[in-house]
Design a protein around this motif. Structure first.
Motif, PDB file in Angstrom:
ATOM      1  N   GLY A  50      70.615 103.566 -75.380  1.00  0.00           N
ATOM      2  CA  GLY A  50      70.295 102.212 -74.924  1.00  0.00           C
ATOM      3  C   GLY A  50      68.829 101.862 -75.079  1.00  0.00           C
ATOM      4  N   LYS A  51      68.014 102.786 -75.582  1.00  0.00           N
ATOM      5  CA  LYS A  51      66.584 102.519 -75.775  1.00  0.00           C
ATOM      6  C   LYS A  51      66.399 101.491 -76.888  1.00  0.00           C
ATOM      7  CE  LYS A  51      64.899 106.947 -74.152  1.00  0.00           C
ATOM      8  NZ  LYS A  51      64.116 108.139 -74.459  1.00  0.00           N
ATOM      9  N   GLN A  52      65.361 100.664 -76.716  1.00  0.00           N
ATOM     10  CA  GLN A  52      65.056  99.614 -77.683  1.00  0.00           C
ATOM     11  C   GLN A  52      63.578  99.679 -78.038  1.00  0.00           C
ATOM     12  OE1 GLN A  52      66.995  95.760 -76.315  1.00  0.00           O
ATOM     13  NE2 GLN A  52      66.751  96.914 -74.421  1.00  0.00           N
ATOM     14  N   TRP A  53      63.260  99.301 -79.263  1.00  0.00           N
ATOM     15  CA  TRP A  53      61.861  99.260 -79.677  1.00  0.00           C
ATOM     16  C   TRP A  53      61.719  98.384 -80.912  1.00  0.00           C
ATOM     17  CZ3 TRP A  53      65.006 103.554 -80.079  1.00  0.00           C
ATOM     18  CH2 TRP A  53      65.293 103.998 -81.377  1.00  0.00           C
ATOM     19  N   VAL A  54      60.464  98.035 -81.209  1.00  0.00           N
ATOM     20  CA  VAL A  54      60.128  97.348 -82.456  1.00  0.00           C
ATOM     21  C   VAL A  54      59.375  98.373 -83.294  1.00  0.00           C
ATOM     22  CG1 VAL A  54      58.851  95.470 -83.527  1.00  0.00           C
ATOM     23  CG2 VAL A  54      60.055  95.085 -81.380  1.00  0.00           C
ATOM     24  N   GLU A  55      59.807  98.503 -84.528  1.00  0.00           N
ATOM     25  CA  GLU A  55      59.317  99.578 -85.386  1.00  0.00           C
ATOM     26  C   GLU A  55      58.701  99.013 -86.659  1.00  0.00           C
ATOM     27  OE1 GLU A  55      61.844 103.197 -86.044  1.00  0.00           O
ATOM     28  OE2 GLU A  55      62.387 102.022 -87.811  1.00  0.00           O
ATOM     29  N   ASN A  56      57.571  99.592 -87.055  1.00  0.00           N
ATOM     30  CA  ASN A  56      56.977  99.285 -88.345  1.00  0.00           C
ATOM     31  C   ASN A  56      57.547 100.303 -89.318  1.00  0.00           C
ATOM     32  OD1 ASN A  56      55.292  99.320 -90.667  1.00  0.00           O
ATOM     33  ND2 ASN A  56      53.703  98.283 -89.498  1.00  0.00           N
ATOM     34  N   ARG A  57      58.376  99.854 -90.241  1.00  0.00           N
ATOM     35  CA  ARG A  57      59.061 100.777 -91.151  1.00  0.00           C
ATOM     36  C   ARG A  57      58.186 101.231 -92.312  1.00  0.00           C
ATOM     37  NH1 ARG A  57      65.114  98.195 -91.125  1.00  0.00           N
ATOM     38  NH2 ARG A  57      65.715  99.140 -89.126  1.00  0.00           N
ATOM     39  N   THR A 116      54.712 102.092 -91.750  1.00  0.00           N
ATOM     40  CA  THR A 116      53.862 103.143 -91.175  1.00  0.00           C
ATOM     41  C   THR A 116      54.657 104.105 -90.292  1.00  0.00           C
ATOM     42  OG1 THR A 116      53.312 101.768 -89.266  1.00  0.00           O
ATOM     43  CG2 THR A 116      51.838 101.636 -91.181  1.00  0.00           C
ATOM     44  N   HIS A 117      55.921 103.788 -90.033  1.00  0.00           N
ATOM     45  CA  HIS A 117      56.795 104.615 -89.174  1.00  0.00           C
ATOM     46  C   HIS A 117      56.209 104.769 -87.771  1.00  0.00           C
ATOM     47  CE1 HIS A 117      59.128 105.429 -92.730  1.00  0.00           C
ATOM     48  NE2 HIS A 117      58.016 105.783 -93.343  1.00  0.00           N
ATOM     49  N   THR A 118      55.728 103.641 -87.224  1.00  0.00           N
ATOM     50  CA  THR A 118      55.153 103.640 -85.883  1.00  0.00           C
ATOM     51  C   THR A 118      55.867 102.615 -85.009  1.00  0.00           C
ATOM     52  OG1 THR A 118      53.470 102.040 -86.578  1.00  0.00           O
ATOM     53  CG2 THR A 118      52.861 104.375 -86.663  1.00  0.00           C
ATOM     54  N   ARG A 119      55.651 102.751 -83.696  1.00  0.00           N
ATOM     55  CA  ARG A 119      56.222 101.845 -82.702  1.00  0.00           C
ATOM     56  C   ARG A 119      55.094 101.351 -81.791  1.00  0.00           C
ATOM     57  NH1 ARG A 119      61.196 105.733 -80.773  1.00  0.00           N
ATOM     58  NH2 ARG A 119      62.199 105.888 -82.802  1.00  0.00           N
ATOM     59  N   PRO A 120      54.242 100.473 -82.288  1.00  0.00           N
ATOM     60  CA  PRO A 120      53.090 100.047 -81.494  1.00  0.00           C
ATOM     61  C   PRO A 120      53.509  99.299 -80.228  1.00  0.00           C
ATOM     62  CG  PRO A 120      53.224  98.809 -83.538  1.00  0.00           C
ATOM     63  CD  PRO A 120      54.293  99.841 -83.579  1.00  0.00           C
ATOM     64  N   PRO A 121      52.831  99.559 -79.104  1.00  0.00           N
ATOM     65  CA  PRO A 121      53.194  98.904 -77.848  1.00  0.00           C
ATOM     66  C   PRO A 121      52.718  97.460 -77.730  1.00  0.00           C
ATOM     67  CG  PRO A 121      51.361 100.393 -77.503  1.00  0.00           C
ATOM     68  CD  PRO A 121      51.805 100.571 -78.922  1.00  0.00           C
TER      69      PRO A 121
END
Length: 93
Positions: free
Chosen positions: A43-50, A52-57
């Motif tokens: 159920g976790k959600q995030w926005v991802e930069n595909r 750089t493979h990062t998930r900036p807050p």
């Protein structure tokens, strides 16, 4: 120190899975480079930069990235509804 890998901060004109169209391309954001992801198991959600493979807050939606988009409403197609990327992300989280 600059955040070259976008580990802390990311600009987004569009987010795949929410709203990602020609406006983002016109602002030089590669197609599919920024995506809303939801893990169906946890159920976790995030926005991802595909790229750089990062998930900036911290996400920033410059100019057209925060403007509402208009489209026919699903329940009442005779009416116009609006959606903005920041609002939709907050709603989903």
């Amino acid at each position: 120190v600059l955040d070259y890998k976008q580990e802390l901060f990311m600009n987004a004109f569009g987010v795949e899975g929410i709203w990602d169209g020609q406006e983002a391309r016109d602002n030089r954001q590669p197609e599919g480079s920024i995506a809303y992801v939801k893990d169906e198991v946890s159920g976790k959600q995030w926005v991802e930069n595909r790229i750089t493979h990062t998930r900036p807050p911290i996400l920033h939606f410059p100019g057209p990235g925060k403007f509402p988009k208009y489209f026919p409403c699903f329940d009442h197609p005779e009416l116009n509804c609006q959606q903005s990327i920041p609002f939709e992300l907050v709603r989903r989280f």
